[in-house]
Write a protein that holds these residues in place. Sequence first.
Motif, PDB file in Angstrom:
ATOM      1  N   ASP A   1      38.759  38.498  23.111  1.00 14.04           N
ATOM      2  CA  ASP A   1      37.331  38.759  23.351  1.00 14.04           C
ATOM      3  C   ASP A   1      36.830  39.890  22.456  1.00 14.04           C
ATOM      4  OD1 ASP A   1      37.255  36.867  25.422  1.00 14.04           O
ATOM      5  OD2 ASP A   1      37.835  38.350  26.930  1.00 14.04           O
TER       6      ASP A   1
ATOM      7  N   LYS B   1      33.802  32.295  20.243  1.00 13.58           N
ATOM      8  CA  LYS B   1      35.215  32.585  20.508  1.00 13.58           C
ATOM      9  C   LYS B   1      35.699  31.608  21.584  1.00 13.58           C
ATOM     10  CE  LYS B   1      38.542  34.574  23.071  1.00 13.58           C
ATOM     11  NZ  LYS B   1      38.803  34.629  24.512  1.00 13.58           N
TER      12      LYS B   1
ATOM     13  N   ASN C   1      38.166  39.726  34.883  1.00 16.07           N
ATOM     14  CA  ASN C   1      38.755  39.595  33.541  1.00 16.07           C
ATOM     15  C   ASN C   1      38.311  38.356  32.780  1.00 16.07           C
ATOM     16  OD1 ASN C   1      40.144  37.912  35.156  1.00 16.07           O
ATOM     17  ND2 ASN C   1      42.094  39.008  35.031  1.00 16.07           N
ATOM     18  N   VAL C   2      37.149  37.815  33.143  1.00 15.81           N
ATOM     19  CA  VAL C   2      36.604  36.715  32.349  1.00 15.81           C
ATOM     20  C   VAL C   2      36.283  37.225  30.935  1.00 15.81           C
ATOM     21  CG1 VAL C   2      34.295  37.035  33.351  1.00 15.81           C
ATOM     22  CG2 VAL C   2      34.850  34.882  32.277  1.00 15.81           C
TER      23      VAL C   2
HETATM   24 MG    MG Z   1      40.360  35.773  28.205  1.00 22.80          MG
END
Ligand code: MG
Length: 440
Positions: free
Chosen positions: A189, A7, A244-245
């Motif tokens: 994600d 992704k 928030n990775v």
């Molecule tokens: Mg992201």
Amino acid sequence: MELKVCKFGGTSMADGNVILNAAKIVSADVSRRYVVVSAPGKRFGGDVKVTDLLIALYDAYERADRATFEKVFEKIEGRFLGIEKELGSDLKMRKTLDTVKNEVLSGAGRDYCVSRGEFLAAQIMSEILHVPFVDATEFVRFDERGILKEETYSLAARVLANYPRAVIPGFYGLGADGKVKTFSRGGGDISGAVVARGVNADLYENWTDVSGFYACDPRIVDAPKCIEELSYRELRELSYMGANVLHSDCIFPVKSAGIPIRICNTFRPEDKGTYIVPAIKRRVGDTVVTGIAGKTGFTTIGIEKSMMNAEIGFARKVLSVIEKHGVSLEHLPSGIDSMSIVIDNTFLQEKEIERIVEEIEAAVSLDRIYVHENVALIATVGHGMAKSIGTSARLFKALSEAGINVNMIDQGSSELNIIVGVDAKDCNACIRAIYHEFFN
Ligand code: MG
Ligand code: ADP
Ligand code: ASP
């Protein structure tokens, strides 16, 4: 043969050169057969993500502000035509953009509009890789409440079985009403995880602009330690609390299949990155704390009452007030004579907290009730904490030395985390103090 799902996030799709870089990464490994992409993100500080432009476009449409609509559309057009030019091939962007515009103007809906960044990005990636485009609406399904349906996985398996390789747009699927529906922000994600589960991948590679999951946000502490291995549970705690990775919900699709996630850097593909695995057997160096994350936007209601523990039904009466307001609880730490109710501000309407306090006062007799607005919650997470004595003492000493006032403490029963509530203005200072205590 090994099977990988890759992704690429918004920063990895930001312009033509970066997209070529991502395509090179895919081509470098034949096991990278399924590719999920996000909409082009920021190219430089101060730039605007395509998704944010699409949100602005829809807002202008709703307000019937045609001048702003045209201005924003021009910017979106500029991003995609620019990419087409940089890539030097005919990607039919103008035609697709015209269709998108017409559809939005004929009432295709907000989520349709907001999701078009990923739709167009996937068309581009499909063209340059010469790999078929498969739309996410063919298998990603949401129920009436907007929750991902379990049938998504079997449908993904069935649809993708027809394609040995595919490029799929992230961030959306089909709602119960048959219209395009998006995940929450950063949801590409989750799409990657859905595809990984659908094709039963050996590895879900999440390509972004950092070389792994760091012990804390690199925008708060300069060059924090990169975590080599993270458990699913640690990831869930850290990402939910602001790291928030990765989207905090992306763990659910891969969990039951035990598929590991690797976070890798599109701009430094040779870096090892971070592996997120079902469980950690033994950690190299056996650190006490794995990571720290924090976020602002909470309100705490503190309640004090002597012998609260002896009063049957006290908590129920208090909590039924919260329930009546349709507000969900974030945390509920309690002691013998006190309890704290932590609420996410997004659930609170204007002045609702005042009404909640009045109703609690009417429902039970108490000694004191107080409210802290603008609270930040900071989570210190790690399996190592259960095994080492004195972790909380070290943490609170570090905070006291940094002059940070703690107004709520919640030590999870799993001993996987310690959550403290501090004034929102102290959020970053609190993360720094905890980081330096455990990592320096
Ligand atoms: Mg992201
Ligand atoms: P993408 O566009 O690839 O989806 P995101 O912006 O969603 O990328 O996520 C990557 C960013 O997450 C990094 O640039 C970094 O600033 C931020 N971040 C926050 N917390 C962490 C952390 N603990 N480790 C690594 N990056 C983090
Ligand atoms: N493009 C969407 C967002 O900006 C989804 C994603 O990037 O994952 O939130």
